[in-house]
Design a protein around this motif. Structure first.
Motif, PDB file in Angstrom:
ATOM      1  N   PRO A  28       0.839  -1.203   0.000  1.00 15.02           N
ATOM      2  CA  PRO A  28       0.000   0.000   0.000  1.00 15.02           C
ATOM      3  C   PRO A  28       0.873   1.252   0.000  1.00 15.02           C
ATOM      4  O   PRO A  28       1.979   1.256   0.527  1.00 15.02           O
ATOM      5  N   PRO A  29       0.385   2.317  -0.606  1.00 13.20           N
ATOM      6  CA  PRO A  29       1.181   3.551  -0.635  1.00 13.20           C
ATOM      7  C   PRO A  29       1.307   4.127   0.778  1.00 13.20           C
ATOM      8  O   PRO A  29       0.462   3.878   1.631  1.00 13.20           O
ATOM      9  N   PRO A  30       2.384   4.869   1.030  1.00  7.07           N
ATOM     10  CA  PRO A  30       2.548   5.452   2.367  1.00  7.07           C
ATOM     11  C   PRO A  30       1.421   6.441   2.644  1.00  7.07           C
ATOM     12  O   PRO A  30       0.863   7.032   1.721  1.00  7.07           O
ATOM     13  N   PRO A  31       1.065   6.601   3.921  1.00  7.39           N
ATOM     14  CA  PRO A  31      -0.032   7.512   4.250  1.00  7.39           C
ATOM     15  C   PRO A  31       0.289   8.941   3.835  1.00  7.39           C
ATOM     16  O   PRO A  31       1.420   9.398   3.936  1.00  7.39           O
ATOM     17  N   LYS A  32      -0.732   9.628   3.378  1.00  9.47           N
ATOM     18  CA  LYS A  32      -0.568  11.022   2.987  1.00  9.47           C
ATOM     19  C   LYS A  32      -0.541  11.894   4.237  1.00  9.47           C
ATOM     20  O   LYS A  32      -0.948  11.475   5.311  1.00  9.47           O
ATOM     21  N   GLN A  39      -5.025  11.336  11.841  1.00  7.34           N
ATOM     22  CA  GLN A  39      -4.647  10.367  12.870  1.00  7.34           C
ATOM     23  C   GLN A  39      -4.164  11.090  14.130  1.00  7.34           C
ATOM     24  O   GLN A  39      -4.506  10.703  15.243  1.00  7.34           O
ATOM     25  N   ARG A  40      -3.370  12.148  13.964  1.00  7.29           N
ATOM     26  CA  ARG A  40      -2.906  12.916  15.120  1.00  7.29           C
ATOM     27  C   ARG A  40      -4.073  13.581  15.837  1.00  7.29           C
ATOM     28  O   ARG A  40      -4.110  13.645  17.066  1.00  7.29           O
TER      29      ARG A  40
END
Length: 72
Positions: A28-32, A39-40
């Motif tokens: 999967p591509p890294p999180p944008k 998420q923070r």
């Protein structure tokens, strides 16, 4: 003869479906950055709540010790 054709068609379909599932899976591509920000935004209040909970637990334990010592 018709049953043989039907059987062969089913075997061929099963083989195609099996091979179609064997494709290479890309990681999967890294999180944008926007996902990280979301998420923070979720994680920070939870971390603060855990810290407060720990402090309250320590205060509760200290108070319980004082009550136990006072009873003796």
């Amino acid at each position: 003869m018709n049953t043989v054709r039907t059987g062969m068609a089913m075997l061929l379909a099963a083989a195609v479906l099996t091979l179609a599932g064997c494709g290479e899976n890309e990681p999967p591509p890294p999180p944008k950055d926007e996902h990280k920000a979301l998420q923070r935004a979720i994680q920070e209040p939870l971390d603060k709540a855990r810290a407060v909970e720990g402090e309250l637990q320590k205060q509760h334990e200290a108070m319980q010790r004082q009550l136990d010592e006072a009873e003796q």
